[in-house]
Design a protein around this motif. Structure first.
Motif, PDB file in Angstrom:
ATOM      1  N   GLY A  36      -5.263  -1.492   1.430  1.00  0.00           N
ATOM      2  CA  GLY A  36      -5.735  -2.666   0.693  1.00  0.00           C
ATOM      3  C   GLY A  36      -4.632  -3.691   0.488  1.00  0.00           C
ATOM      4  N   PHE A  37      -3.457  -3.242   0.058  1.00  0.00           N
ATOM      5  CA  PHE A  37      -2.343  -4.161  -0.134  1.00  0.00           C
ATOM      6  C   PHE A  37      -1.927  -4.807   1.182  1.00  0.00           C
ATOM      7  CE2 PHE A  37      -1.283  -1.791  -4.128  1.00  0.00           C
ATOM      8  CZ  PHE A  37      -1.311  -2.885  -4.980  1.00  0.00           C
ATOM      9  N   LEU A  38      -1.862  -4.016   2.247  1.00  0.00           N
ATOM     10  CA  LEU A  38      -1.444  -4.536   3.543  1.00  0.00           C
ATOM     11  C   LEU A  38      -2.445  -5.556   4.080  1.00  0.00           C
ATOM     12  CD1 LEU A  38       0.897  -4.216   5.467  1.00  0.00           C
ATOM     13  CD2 LEU A  38      -0.345  -2.396   6.619  1.00  0.00           C
ATOM     14  N   LEU A  39      -3.725  -5.254   3.972  1.00  0.00           N
ATOM     15  CA  LEU A  39      -4.744  -6.202   4.452  1.00  0.00           C
ATOM     16  C   LEU A  39      -4.761  -7.480   3.614  1.00  0.00           C
ATOM     17  CD1 LEU A  39      -7.723  -3.854   5.382  1.00  0.00           C
ATOM     18  CD2 LEU A  39      -6.146  -5.046   6.914  1.00  0.00           C
ATOM     19  N   ALA A  40      -4.532  -7.372   2.313  1.00  0.00           N
ATOM     20  CA  ALA A  40      -4.482  -8.573   1.467  1.00  0.00           C
ATOM     21  C   ALA A  40      -3.284  -9.445   1.844  1.00  0.00           C
ATOM     22  CB  ALA A  40      -4.414  -8.179  -0.003  1.00  0.00           C
ATOM     23  N   GLY A  41      -2.130  -8.817   2.078  1.00  0.00           N
ATOM     24  CA  GLY A  41      -0.951  -9.578   2.493  1.00  0.00           C
ATOM     25  C   GLY A  41      -1.129 -10.225   3.843  1.00  0.00           C
ATOM     26  N   LEU A  42      -1.703  -9.483   4.786  1.00  0.00           N
ATOM     27  CA  LEU A  42      -1.954 -10.052   6.123  1.00  0.00           C
ATOM     28  C   LEU A  42      -2.996 -11.167   6.071  1.00  0.00           C
ATOM     29  CD1 LEU A  42      -1.947  -6.887   8.420  1.00  0.00           C
ATOM     30  CD2 LEU A  42      -0.288  -8.750   8.394  1.00  0.00           C
ATOM     31  N   SER A  43      -3.996 -11.026   5.223  1.00  0.00           N
ATOM     32  CA  SER A  43      -5.019 -12.072   5.082  1.00  0.00           C
ATOM     33  C   SER A  43      -4.401 -13.362   4.589  1.00  0.00           C
ATOM     34  CB  SER A  43      -6.109 -11.624   4.099  1.00  0.00           C
ATOM     35  OG  SER A  43      -6.838 -10.553   4.633  1.00  0.00           O
ATOM     36  N   GLU A  55     -11.210 -12.142  -2.209  1.00  0.00           N
ATOM     37  CA  GLU A  55     -10.842 -13.436  -1.618  1.00  0.00           C
ATOM     38  C   GLU A  55      -9.318 -13.573  -1.547  1.00  0.00           C
ATOM     39  OE1 GLU A  55     -11.411 -16.646   0.404  1.00  0.00           O
ATOM     40  OE2 GLU A  55     -13.117 -15.497  -0.314  1.00  0.00           O
ATOM     41  N   PRO A  56      -8.652 -12.889  -0.602  1.00  0.00           N
ATOM     42  CA  PRO A  56      -7.193 -12.983  -0.511  1.00  0.00           C
ATOM     43  C   PRO A  56      -6.701 -14.289   0.108  1.00  0.00           C
ATOM     44  CG  PRO A  56      -8.019 -11.522   1.177  1.00  0.00           C
ATOM     45  CD  PRO A  56      -9.196 -11.923   0.332  1.00  0.00           C
ATOM     46  N   LEU A  57      -7.618 -15.133   0.630  1.00  0.00           N
ATOM     47  CA  LEU A  57      -7.197 -16.386   1.234  1.00  0.00           C
ATOM     48  C   LEU A  57      -6.651 -17.353   0.196  1.00  0.00           C
ATOM     49  CD1 LEU A  57     -10.112 -16.928   3.789  1.00  0.00           C
ATOM     50  CD2 LEU A  57      -7.844 -15.985   4.195  1.00  0.00           C
ATOM     51  N   SER A  58      -6.993 -17.167  -1.058  1.00  0.00           N
ATOM     52  CA  SER A  58      -6.504 -18.046  -2.116  1.00  0.00           C
ATOM     53  C   SER A  58      -5.057 -17.729  -2.504  1.00  0.00           C
ATOM     54  CB  SER A  58      -7.403 -17.938  -3.346  1.00  0.00           C
ATOM     55  OG  SER A  58      -7.371 -16.620  -3.842  1.00  0.00           O
ATOM     56  N   LEU A  59      -4.517 -16.646  -1.996  1.00  0.00           N
ATOM     57  CA  LEU A  59      -3.131 -16.282  -2.286  1.00  0.00           C
ATOM     58  C   LEU A  59      -2.180 -17.043  -1.377  1.00  0.00           C
ATOM     59  CD1 LEU A  59      -3.466 -12.392  -2.424  1.00  0.00           C
ATOM     60  CD2 LEU A  59      -3.280 -13.920  -4.374  1.00  0.00           C
ATOM     61  N   ASN A  60      -1.053 -17.469  -1.920  1.00  0.00           N
ATOM     62  CA  ASN A  60       0.013 -18.039  -1.090  1.00  0.00           C
ATOM     63  C   ASN A  60       0.781 -16.879  -0.470  1.00  0.00           C
ATOM     64  OD1 ASN A  60      -0.615 -20.667  -1.853  1.00  0.00           O
ATOM     65  ND2 ASN A  60       0.694 -20.520  -3.672  1.00  0.00           N
ATOM     66  N   PHE A  61       1.146 -17.041   0.790  1.00  0.00           N
ATOM     67  CA  PHE A  61       1.870 -15.939   1.420  1.00  0.00           C
ATOM     68  C   PHE A  61       3.204 -15.694   0.731  1.00  0.00           C
ATOM     69  CE2 PHE A  61       4.766 -14.138   4.638  1.00  0.00           C
ATOM     70  CZ  PHE A  61       4.146 -12.919   4.779  1.00  0.00           C
ATOM     71  N   VAL A  62       3.889 -16.780   0.395  1.00  0.00           N
ATOM     72  CA  VAL A  62       5.134 -16.648  -0.349  1.00  0.00           C
ATOM     73  C   VAL A  62       4.840 -17.070  -1.776  1.00  0.00           C
ATOM     74  CG1 VAL A  62       7.515 -17.458  -0.558  1.00  0.00           C
ATOM     75  CG2 VAL A  62       6.516 -17.144   1.697  1.00  0.00           C
ATOM     76  N   PRO A  63       4.954 -16.249  -2.763  1.00  0.00           N
ATOM     77  CA  PRO A  63       5.503 -14.901  -2.829  1.00  0.00           C
ATOM     78  C   PRO A  63       4.439 -13.812  -2.879  1.00  0.00           C
ATOM     79  CG  PRO A  63       5.493 -15.800  -5.026  1.00  0.00           C
ATOM     80  CD  PRO A  63       4.906 -16.850  -4.114  1.00  0.00           C
ATOM     81  N   LEU A  66       3.574 -11.889   0.490  1.00  0.00           N
ATOM     82  CA  LEU A  66       4.754 -11.154   0.919  1.00  0.00           C
ATOM     83  C   LEU A  66       4.938  -9.899   0.064  1.00  0.00           C
ATOM     84  CD1 LEU A  66       7.010 -11.357   2.987  1.00  0.00           C
ATOM     85  CD2 LEU A  66       8.375 -12.564   1.278  1.00  0.00           C
ATOM     86  N   ALA A  67       4.745 -10.036  -1.242  1.00  0.00           N
ATOM     87  CA  ALA A  67       4.866  -8.876  -2.130  1.00  0.00           C
ATOM     88  C   ALA A  67       3.777  -7.850  -1.821  1.00  0.00           C
ATOM     89  CB  ALA A  67       4.781  -9.315  -3.585  1.00  0.00           C
ATOM     90  N   PHE A  70       4.695  -6.036   1.293  1.00  0.00           N
ATOM     91  CA  PHE A  70       5.766  -5.074   1.022  1.00  0.00           C
ATOM     92  C   PHE A  70       5.193  -3.802   0.398  1.00  0.00           C
ATOM     93  CE2 PHE A  70       8.703  -3.266  -2.108  1.00  0.00           C
ATOM     94  CZ  PHE A  70       9.702  -2.826  -1.253  1.00  0.00           C
ATOM     95  N   TYR A  71       4.317  -3.956  -0.596  1.00  0.00           N
ATOM     96  CA  TYR A  71       3.695  -2.786  -1.226  1.00  0.00           C
ATOM     97  C   TYR A  71       2.834  -2.007  -0.216  1.00  0.00           C
ATOM     98  CZ  TYR A  71       5.106  -4.602  -5.775  1.00  0.00           C
ATOM     99  OH  TYR A  71       5.829  -5.046  -6.840  1.00  0.00           O
ATOM    100  N   GLY A  72       2.173  -2.703   0.662  1.00  0.00           N
ATOM    101  CA  GLY A  72       1.376  -2.042   1.692  1.00  0.00           C
ATOM    102  C   GLY A  72       2.230  -1.240   2.655  1.00  0.00           C
ATOM    103  N   ILE A  73       3.363  -1.796   3.058  1.00  0.00           N
ATOM    104  CA  ILE A  73       4.273  -1.088   3.965  1.00  0.00           C
ATOM    105  C   ILE A  73       4.892   0.116   3.251  1.00  0.00           C
ATOM    106  CG2 ILE A  73       6.462  -1.279   5.216  1.00  0.00           C
ATOM    107  CD1 ILE A  73       5.599  -4.196   5.857  1.00  0.00           C
TER     108      ILE A  73
END
Length: 185
Positions: A36-43, A55-63, A66-67, A70-73
């Motif tokens: 879930g964390f990895l897919l949200a970050g990639l989205s 709706e993870p598209l509303s998130l800015n990749f930085v930060p 990216l966070a 990192f949690y997904g990895i």
């Protein structure tokens, strides 16, 4: 622990290692969370919704993205470690008391073949079987073998405390089999 008696002169207890239901459940939960964390970050990075229920598209990749990545990895690496530990059945083994050879063998499986632990002692060096019972927030019910010059060696498995009646029966059986005193009850 499962009791196995192949002969009247050999007493053996098998020890459950990391292949227990709780570890499988924890591995599944970590895998779902990490995915879930990895897919949200990639989205958030790809601007493609890979998670249909949010709706993870509303998130800015930085930060944020990216966070989350990192949690997904980190969760994926933890999952790989958990699967490895379960696959090698870390911590499993046996306690064997053999009157024919006059030896006590304590064996535990390690992370690799070279990391296995096998301790062998003479039955004559065994001084006592000791039971430790501690109740409260962090209960402990453990069984130890007191060996001359080595101190107390643990015989019980790691994890949930053993039922009190099982612990008492096992301790009495081992003490009687080895003809040594039983301490702690």
């Amino acid at each position: 622990m499962v009791t196995t008696k192949s002969q009247s002169n050999v007493l053996r207890y098998d020890i459950v290692g990391s292949r227990r239901f709780s570890n499988y459940g924890f591995a599944v939960i970590v895998a779902i969370g990490a995915l879930g964390f990895l897919l949200a970050g990639l989205s958030s990075f790809l601007k493609i919704n890979l998670l249909p229920f949010t709706e993870p598209l509303s998130l800015n990749f930085v930060p944020q993205g990216l966070a989350l990545s990192f949690y997904g990895i980190a969760g994926t690496l933890l999952e790989i470690y958990l699967l490895y530990v379960i696959a090698v059945d870390y911590g499993s083994g046996y306690n064997e008391f053999d009157r024919n050879s006059g030896k006590v063998t304590i064996f535990r499986r390690g992370r690799s073949q070279s990391k296995n632990i096998e301790l062998t002692y003479k039955i004559a060096d065994v001084q006592a079987v000791r039971v430790e019972i501690r109740e409260g927030l962090n209960p402990k019910r453990a069984l130890y073998l007191r060996v001359k010059g080595k101190g107390d060696l643990p015989l019980s498995e790691v994890g949930q405390p053993i039922a009190l009646n099982v612990l008492e029966d096992r301790a009495a059986e081992i003490a009687k089999f080895l003809a040594v005193p039983l301490e702690g009850l």
